[in-house]
Design a protein around this motif. Sequence first.
Motif, PDB file in Angstrom:
ATOM      1  N   ARG A 175       0.816  -1.208   0.000  1.00 37.61           N
ATOM      2  CA  ARG A 175       0.000   0.000   0.000  1.00 37.61           C
ATOM      3  C   ARG A 175       0.848   1.256   0.000  1.00 37.61           C
ATOM      4  N   GLN A 176       1.926   1.241   0.790  1.00 34.68           N
ATOM      5  CA  GLN A 176       2.793   2.418   0.833  1.00 34.68           C
ATOM      6  C   GLN A 176       3.520   2.619  -0.501  1.00 34.68           C
ATOM      7  N   LEU A 177       3.873   1.531  -1.148  1.00 36.82           N
ATOM      8  CA  LEU A 177       4.541   1.652  -2.446  1.00 36.82           C
ATOM      9  C   LEU A 177       3.571   2.110  -3.525  1.00 36.82           C
ATOM     10  N   ASN A 178       2.324   1.662  -3.453  1.00 41.47           N
ATOM     11  CA  ASN A 178       1.335   2.018  -4.466  1.00 41.47           C
ATOM     12  C   ASN A 178       0.745   3.411  -4.271  1.00 41.47           C
ATOM     13  N   LEU A 179       0.500   3.805  -3.020  1.00 45.81           N
ATOM     14  CA  LEU A 179      -0.218   5.047  -2.761  1.00 45.81           C
ATOM     15  C   LEU A 179       0.674   6.181  -2.269  1.00 45.81           C
ATOM     16  N   SER A 180       1.855   5.887  -1.764  1.00 44.45           N
ATOM     17  CA  SER A 180       2.778   6.939  -1.327  1.00 44.45           C
ATOM     18  C   SER A 180       3.952   7.056  -2.297  1.00 44.45           C
ATOM     19  N   GLU A 181       4.709   5.988  -2.459  1.00 46.85           N
ATOM     20  CA  GLU A 181       5.880   6.031  -3.354  1.00 46.85           C
ATOM     21  C   GLU A 181       5.468   6.391  -4.780  1.00 46.85           C
ATOM     22  N   THR A 182       4.461   5.716  -5.301  1.00 41.61           N
ATOM     23  CA  THR A 182       4.053   5.926  -6.691  1.00 41.61           C
ATOM     24  C   THR A 182       3.353   7.268  -6.877  1.00 41.61           C
ATOM     25  N   ARG A 183       2.709   7.774  -5.873  1.00 36.12           N
ATOM     26  CA  ARG A 183       2.047   9.077  -5.941  1.00 36.12           C
ATOM     27  C   ARG A 183       3.065  10.204  -5.958  1.00 36.12           C
ATOM     28  N   SER A 184       4.247   9.963  -5.442  1.00 31.74           N
ATOM     29  CA  SER A 184       5.214  11.019  -5.179  1.00 31.74           C
ATOM     30  C   SER A 184       6.074  11.340  -6.393  1.00 31.74           C
ATOM     31  N   ASP A 185       6.981  12.280  -6.192  1.00 34.91           N
ATOM     32  CA  ASP A 185       7.925  12.675  -7.235  1.00 34.91           C
ATOM     33  C   ASP A 185       9.104  11.717  -7.347  1.00 34.91           C
ATOM     34  N   ASN A 186       9.071  10.593  -6.631  1.00 34.59           N
ATOM     35  CA  ASN A 186      10.138   9.598  -6.775  1.00 34.59           C
ATOM     36  C   ASN A 186      10.005   8.788  -8.061  1.00 34.59           C
ATOM     37  N   LEU A 187       8.778   8.619  -8.538  1.00 31.51           N
ATOM     38  CA  LEU A 187       8.537   7.800  -9.726  1.00 31.51           C
ATOM     39  C   LEU A 187       7.789   8.608 -10.777  1.00 31.51           C
ATOM     40  N   TYR A 188       8.182   8.432 -12.052  1.00 36.93           N
ATOM     41  CA  TYR A 188       7.422   8.985 -13.170  1.00 36.93           C
ATOM     42  C   TYR A 188       6.819   7.801 -13.893  1.00 36.93           C
ATOM     43  N   ALA A 189       5.650   7.386 -13.442  1.00 37.17           N
ATOM     44  CA  ALA A 189       5.082   6.107 -13.858  1.00 37.17           C
ATOM     45  C   ALA A 189       3.735   6.294 -14.540  1.00 37.17           C
ATOM     46  N   VAL A 190       3.683   7.216 -15.503  1.00 42.32           N
ATOM     47  CA  VAL A 190       2.395   7.521 -16.118  1.00 42.32           C
ATOM     48  C   VAL A 190       2.017   6.564 -17.238  1.00 42.32           C
ATOM     49  N   SER A 191       2.981   5.903 -17.872  1.00 48.21           N
ATOM     50  CA  SER A 191       2.626   5.025 -18.982  1.00 48.21           C
ATOM     51  C   SER A 191       3.743   4.053 -19.282  1.00 48.21           C
ATOM     52  N   ASP A 192       3.346   2.814 -19.600  1.00 52.92           N
ATOM     53  CA  ASP A 192       4.319   1.811 -20.029  1.00 52.92           C
ATOM     54  C   ASP A 192       3.803   1.103 -21.279  1.00 52.92           C
ATOM     55  N   GLY A 193       2.887   1.736 -21.965  1.00 53.17           N
ATOM     56  CA  GLY A 193       2.320   1.126 -23.162  1.00 53.17           C
ATOM     57  C   GLY A 193       1.036   0.372 -22.908  1.00 53.17           C
ATOM     58  N   GLY A 194       0.562   0.386 -21.683  1.00 53.58           N
ATOM     59  CA  GLY A 194      -0.677  -0.300 -21.340  1.00 53.58           C
ATOM     60  C   GLY A 194      -1.337   0.388 -20.166  1.00 53.58           C
TER      61      GLY A 194
ATOM     62  N   VAL B 262       7.391  14.703 -19.549  1.00 53.63           N
ATOM     63  CA  VAL B 262       7.719  14.852 -20.972  1.00 53.63           C
ATOM     64  C   VAL B 262       6.636  14.254 -21.862  1.00 53.63           C
ATOM     65  N   GLN B 263       5.877  13.305 -21.347  1.00 52.53           N
ATOM     66  CA  GLN B 263       4.811  12.694 -22.135  1.00 52.53           C
ATOM     67  C   GLN B 263       3.505  13.483 -22.063  1.00 52.53           C
ATOM     68  N   LYS B 264       3.475  14.494 -21.213  1.00 45.74           N
ATOM     69  CA  LYS B 264       2.294  15.355 -21.060  1.00 45.74           C
ATOM     70  C   LYS B 264       1.038  14.530 -20.750  1.00 45.74           C
ATOM     71  N   LYS B 265       1.157  13.610 -19.794  1.00 43.78           N
ATOM     72  CA  LYS B 265       0.029  12.761 -19.429  1.00 43.78           C
ATOM     73  C   LYS B 265      -0.446  12.981 -17.999  1.00 43.78           C
ATOM     74  N   MET B 266       0.268  13.822 -17.250  1.00 42.60           N
ATOM     75  CA  MET B 266      -0.130  14.061 -15.872  1.00 42.60           C
ATOM     76  C   MET B 266      -1.131  15.206 -15.811  1.00 42.60           C
ATOM     77  N   GLN B 267      -2.058  15.117 -14.861  1.00 42.23           N
ATOM     78  CA  GLN B 267      -3.025  16.173 -14.640  1.00 42.23           C
ATOM     79  C   GLN B 267      -2.425  17.235 -13.720  1.00 42.23           C
ATOM     80  N   PRO B 268      -2.886  18.465 -13.821  1.00 40.64           N
ATOM     81  CA  PRO B 268      -2.382  19.501 -12.909  1.00 40.64           C
ATOM     82  C   PRO B 268      -2.644  19.110 -11.456  1.00 40.64           C
ATOM     83  N   PHE B 269      -1.668  19.380 -10.615  1.00 38.47           N
ATOM     84  CA  PHE B 269      -1.815  19.060  -9.193  1.00 38.47           C
ATOM     85  C   PHE B 269      -2.689  20.102  -8.513  1.00 38.47           C
ATOM     86  N   GLN B 270      -3.538  19.643  -7.616  1.00 35.73           N
ATOM     87  CA  GLN B 270      -4.295  20.546  -6.754  1.00 35.73           C
ATOM     88  C   GLN B 270      -4.262  19.995  -5.334  1.00 35.73           C
TER      89      GLN B 270
END
Length: 506
Positions: free
Chosen positions: A66-85, A472-480
Amino acid sequence: MLRFNAMKKLHYIYPALAALLLTACTKDLNQVPISAATTATFYTQTNDFLQASNAVYSALRNYPDRQLNLSETRSDNLYAVSDGGVRDWEGINSFHKTIASNPYVSEAWSTNYNGIYRANVLLDQLKTNGKIVTDVSLRTRLEAEAKFLRAFFYFDLVRFFGKVPLVDRPVTALEAQEIPRNSVAEVYALILSDLQFAEKNLPEVYAAADKGRATRWAAKAALALVYMTRSGPTYGIEGPGLGVSEWSQALTQLNDIISSNKFSLLPSYANIFSFTNENNAEVVFDIQYANGLTPVVGSTFAWLLVPDSYFLANGKAVQGGLTIRPVATDLLNSYDAKDTRKAFSIQSGFTYNGVAETNSFVKKYVDLTKVPANNRLDWPINFITYRYTDILMLKAECILRGNSGGVQADVDAIVNQVRTRAGLAAVTNVTFAQLLQERRREFVGEGSRWHDLVRSGLIETIIPAWITAEDVQKKMQPFQKNYIIYPVPQTELDAKPGLYTQNAGY
C-alpha cells in the motif's frame, strides 16, 4: 522466531478462528460481526486470545504494498504515467480525478477496517471475557498490542483519506450503515489515546519467540510520527495536517527512543535490508514474513516495483505482468556520484532478449539469490516500518520545525551520520529543504515520500514544479491540494448512498 505468518506460524491459528476471520473479511465497512455465541465459544483459553492477537497482526500483510502504491508511486520519486498499457498505478501517479474505483484505493480502506474490526473484537473480548487470561500482565499486553495496531490502521486511513468513520467496538452490519465519517481531530483523539496506552503498557523487548510484536519503542515511534503529521499544515482541506505545532511532543518521544540505547545505525546501508540480517539494530518495528508455507504468508512488496523482464533477464521465472515504474529523472540527478545508496536502491537499466531497458527502477528489497522459486507472492523479507535512521532524521526535522529541544549542530550531526555512511562529505547549516532531500535519497522505495511531502508544507510547490520538469509525455493532470488525500472508495459510497460525501476534487 516471530514471523508475519501470524507471529511464528499462521497455520497454528485454530480453524474456527480462521473461519470467523474469513467471514469478517469484506471489501467495505458493512461487515458481518462475529456473533456473541460464536465468539463466546471460541474464547475459552489463554491461547485463543493469543491467536486472536496474531490475527490482528496478520492484517498488516498488505501494508508495504500500500505504501509503495499510494505513497511512493504518488510522489515525485517515480514517473510512472505510462508503459504502453493501462495499469492500476497510472491514475495514482498522474493525479486522475476518476480513481474512486481504483483497486489500490479500495484496498487501503477495506484492509485497514478489517484490521480495526479484528482489534475491536479482541478488545471487546478482553473486556468481557479477559479473566480467562489469568496472567494479568499478559492480558494488559494484549490490550496494548491491540490498541497499538488499531491506532496504526487508523493513522494509515487518516493519512490517505482524511475523515473516516470512527468505529471503536464491534458493530453489526446495520449499525455500520449509520456511522458517518468523523472529523480528523476526532479520529486522532482515538489514535493518541490508543498509542499513549500502548506506550505505557507494551514491553521494551520480547523473548525470541515473540520477536516482531509491537514494543514500547514502536509505540513511541508511532506517537512521534502522529504528532508530526498533526503538526503539518491543513492546506485548507480535511486532510492529515491540523497545524497544531506538536514538534516538541514528537521530539520527546524520539529522544526517548534514542536515549534507550536499544538501537543504532548500521555501518552498511545495504546490510539494513539484507535477507540474512533481519531484526538488526536499525529495526524499531517491522512487518514480518516467512515463505514456503501453506497458506502463503510471504510478502510481495520486494517485487512490486521491479519489472518481470528484469527477473527474466537474470534467469528468474517470476512473471506476474509487472512492467516498469521508472524512477524520476529528478531523483536520479539528485544523487552525488559518490552516494552508495543509489546503486543499491536503484537499478539503472538492463538488457533482456537483446532489448535494452534504459529506464531505472527501485530494487531496494530485491536479492536475486532469494527470489521465490514457486510463487512470486511469497518473499521472506521483512518490511521495516520504523527504522533508527528515520528516528534520527525525524528528530532533526522536529528541531528545524519546532525551534526547541535542539540546535543546528544537532541537525548537522544527524545528517552527517547518514551522509558519511553513504560515502558523502559532511555538510553544515542543513536547512529543512536539504533535510527533505536527504530523506528522499535515504528512504527511496520505502513508501515514505508522499507522507513526507504532505507533512513538510512544501507539496504545493514541489509537486507542480516537478510535473512541469518531468512530464515529458504530457500525461499528468495539474496538481491541486485536494489530491493530498485520496477519494472515498466508490464501493463505500455505494454501500449506503448519502452516508458519505466524496472528498473534494474527485
